[in-house]
Design a protein around this motif. Structure first.
Motif, PDB file in Angstrom:
ATOM      1  N   HIS A 171     -11.937  -5.770   0.948  1.00  0.00           N
ATOM      2  CA  HIS A 171     -11.195  -7.186   0.053  1.00  0.00           C
ATOM      3  C   HIS A 171     -10.338  -7.026  -0.689  1.00  0.00           C
ATOM      4  CE1 HIS A 171     -15.919  -6.879   0.873  1.00  0.00           C
ATOM      5  NE2 HIS A 171     -15.527  -8.455   1.265  1.00  0.00           N
ATOM      6  N   GLY A 172      -9.327  -7.142  -1.099  1.00  0.00           N
ATOM      7  CA  GLY A 172      -8.298  -7.113  -2.222  1.00  0.00           C
ATOM      8  C   GLY A 172      -9.027  -7.019  -3.717  1.00  0.00           C
ATOM      9  N   PRO A 173     -10.329  -7.952  -3.658  1.00  0.00           N
ATOM     10  CA  PRO A 173     -10.679  -7.989  -5.420  1.00  0.00           C
ATOM     11  C   PRO A 173     -11.579  -6.749  -5.236  1.00  0.00           C
ATOM     12  CG  PRO A 173     -11.740  -9.618  -3.591  1.00  0.00           C
ATOM     13  CD  PRO A 173      -9.998  -9.722  -3.473  1.00  0.00           C
ATOM     14  N   LEU A 174     -12.028  -5.778  -3.759  1.00  0.00           N
ATOM     15  CA  LEU A 174     -12.795  -4.556  -4.540  1.00  0.00           C
ATOM     16  C   LEU A 174     -11.853  -3.296  -4.694  1.00  0.00           C
ATOM     17  CD1 LEU A 174     -15.045  -2.785  -4.217  1.00  0.00           C
ATOM     18  CD2 LEU A 174     -14.488  -3.044  -1.995  1.00  0.00           C
ATOM     19  N   PRO A 180      -2.926  -3.431   4.042  1.00  0.00           N
ATOM     20  CA  PRO A 180      -4.633  -3.224   4.251  1.00  0.00           C
ATOM     21  C   PRO A 180      -5.577  -2.290   4.341  1.00  0.00           C
ATOM     22  CG  PRO A 180      -4.205  -4.560   6.220  1.00  0.00           C
ATOM     23  CD  PRO A 180      -2.914  -4.016   5.051  1.00  0.00           C
ATOM     24  N   ALA A 181      -6.582  -1.927   3.566  1.00  0.00           N
ATOM     25  CA  ALA A 181      -7.278  -1.028   3.242  1.00  0.00           C
ATOM     26  C   ALA A 181      -7.972  -1.217   4.531  1.00  0.00           C
ATOM     27  CB  ALA A 181      -7.663  -0.428   2.034  1.00  0.00           C
ATOM     28  N   ILE A 182      -8.600   0.270   5.595  1.00  0.00           N
ATOM     29  CA  ILE A 182      -9.583  -0.057   5.839  1.00  0.00           C
ATOM     30  C   ILE A 182     -10.983   0.903   5.832  1.00  0.00           C
ATOM     31  CG2 ILE A 182      -9.790   0.170   8.971  1.00  0.00           C
ATOM     32  CD1 ILE A 182      -8.093  -1.518   7.973  1.00  0.00           C
ATOM     33  N   CYS A 183     -12.264   0.192   5.996  1.00  0.00           N
ATOM     34  CA  CYS A 183     -13.326   0.688   5.902  1.00  0.00           C
ATOM     35  C   CYS A 183     -13.208   2.323   6.381  1.00  0.00           C
ATOM     36  CB  CYS A 183     -14.679  -0.318   6.119  1.00  0.00           C
ATOM     37  SG  CYS A 183     -16.288   0.153   6.262  1.00  0.00           S
ATOM     38  N   ARG A 191     -21.694  -4.925   0.572  1.00  0.00           N
ATOM     39  CA  ARG A 191     -22.743  -5.155  -1.295  1.00  0.00           C
ATOM     40  C   ARG A 191     -21.547  -6.411  -1.486  1.00  0.00           C
ATOM     41  NH1 ARG A 191     -26.187  -0.553  -4.222  1.00  0.00           N
ATOM     42  NH2 ARG A 191     -28.029  -0.724  -2.905  1.00  0.00           N
ATOM     43  N   TYR A 192     -20.473  -5.531  -1.660  1.00  0.00           N
ATOM     44  CA  TYR A 192     -19.432  -6.536  -2.575  1.00  0.00           C
ATOM     45  C   TYR A 192     -19.117  -7.960  -2.108  1.00  0.00           C
ATOM     46  CZ  TYR A 192     -15.474  -7.055  -5.172  1.00  0.00           C
ATOM     47  OH  TYR A 192     -14.596  -8.449  -6.539  1.00  0.00           O
TER      48      TYR A 192
END
Length: 284
Positions: free
Chosen positions: A216-219, A247-250, A186-187
């Motif tokens: 995403h960084g902006p997310l 990084p943040a991982i889904c 969605r983002y």
């Protein structure tokens, strides 16, 4: 970097509108209601004036191709194909309102080469000024970093979670969530972001050597802004600084935290094992 100096000072203008349907989709993405006064939440500007390159003009990574031509805002830097949003300093000067005609003026301010642990890095600093009608609403200084492609046998990033657990006790506010594939999709749709690390697991792993889909960084920044607005109210911030660290991982727990600081508030995002994902600051 003398060959790229003629990019400094280049400008681009894009136009958009604060559409009620777009705002409804943004609010649905973050499971929240909108401000009651017809304004939009802070962070919504990242969904406006987005790139609109034709599909045929996308590169292998999903980003629009960077060309060596007079109409290109950003330098191509072909030897450094990986591009990331490193940081932003944002000033909220006036609220954006539903129905506003929006204009964003972007200008390249600096191009700097540095050496890091992963080799050569080039930082491109871009000033974005977003107007709602004739009023300057958001001023943002954004830093983009370009780096070389990872080798095929490079270790996956970030490292697997450790045995430690994040300790939220030093923080005044704490929210946890698990960014899902649906949230990333969605983002990406809201921001018209086609970078494949956010939706193509084999590409993210095999081509860019990430351990999973990347948030995403902006997310990440929007989620921290959302935490601040949950604590302080909509439209409460005058300034917001953000820096991506890891990084943040889904599909993995993300800890969002906030506490008072001498000049406002300190915010951060941490993985479940305490790995520092992002740092941020906010002022009222």
């Amino acid at each position: 970097m003398s060959q790229w100096q003629n990019w400094i000072g280049r400008e681009e203008q894009r136009r958009d509108r604060v559409d009620e349907a777009l705002l409804a989709r943004w609010l649905a993405t973050f499971d929240r209601t909108g401000p009651a006064v017809g304004t939009v939440p802070q962070g919504f500007h990242w969904c406006l004036c987005t790139p609109d390159a034709p599909t045929v003009a996308l590169g292998p990574d999903g980003h629009p191709l960077r060309e060596d031509g007079p109409d290109s805002l950003l330098p191509p830097l072909p030897h450094l194909p990986r591009r990331m949003w490193a940081s932003s300093e944002v000033e909220f000067l006036a609220p954006l309102r539903v129905g506003d005609a929006v204009r964003r003026r972007s200008r390249v301010q600096a191009i700097d080469a540095k050496s890091g642990g992963s080799g050569e890095l080039v930082f491109v600093t871009v000033l974005h000024e977003t107007f709602g009608g004739d009023v300057l609403a958001v001023r943002e200084v954004q830093s983009l970093v370009y780096r070389a492609a990872a080798s095929a046998d490079a270790p996956l990033s970030p490292p697997p979670p450790g045995e430690q657990s994040f300790d939220p006790s030093p923080w005044a506010a704490h929210r946890t969530l698990v960014p899902s594939e649906a949230l990333l999709f969605r983002y990406s749709a809201l921001t018209f972001n086609t970078h494949r690390i956010h939706y193509d697991s084999p590409y993210a792993r095999d081509a860019e050597r990430y351990r999973g889909l990347v948030v995403h960084g902006p997310l990440n920044a929007t989620l921290l802004l959302d935490l601040a607005q949950r604590e302080l109210g909509d439209g409460a911030l005058k300034g917001f600084g953000f820096r991506g660290l890891s990084p943040a991982i889904c599909g993995e727990v993300l800890n969002l935290v906030m506490r008072p600081a001498p000049d406002g508030w300190e915010l951060a995002a941490f993985a479940a094992d305490g790995r520092h994902v992002a740092s941020a600051s906010a002022s009222a």
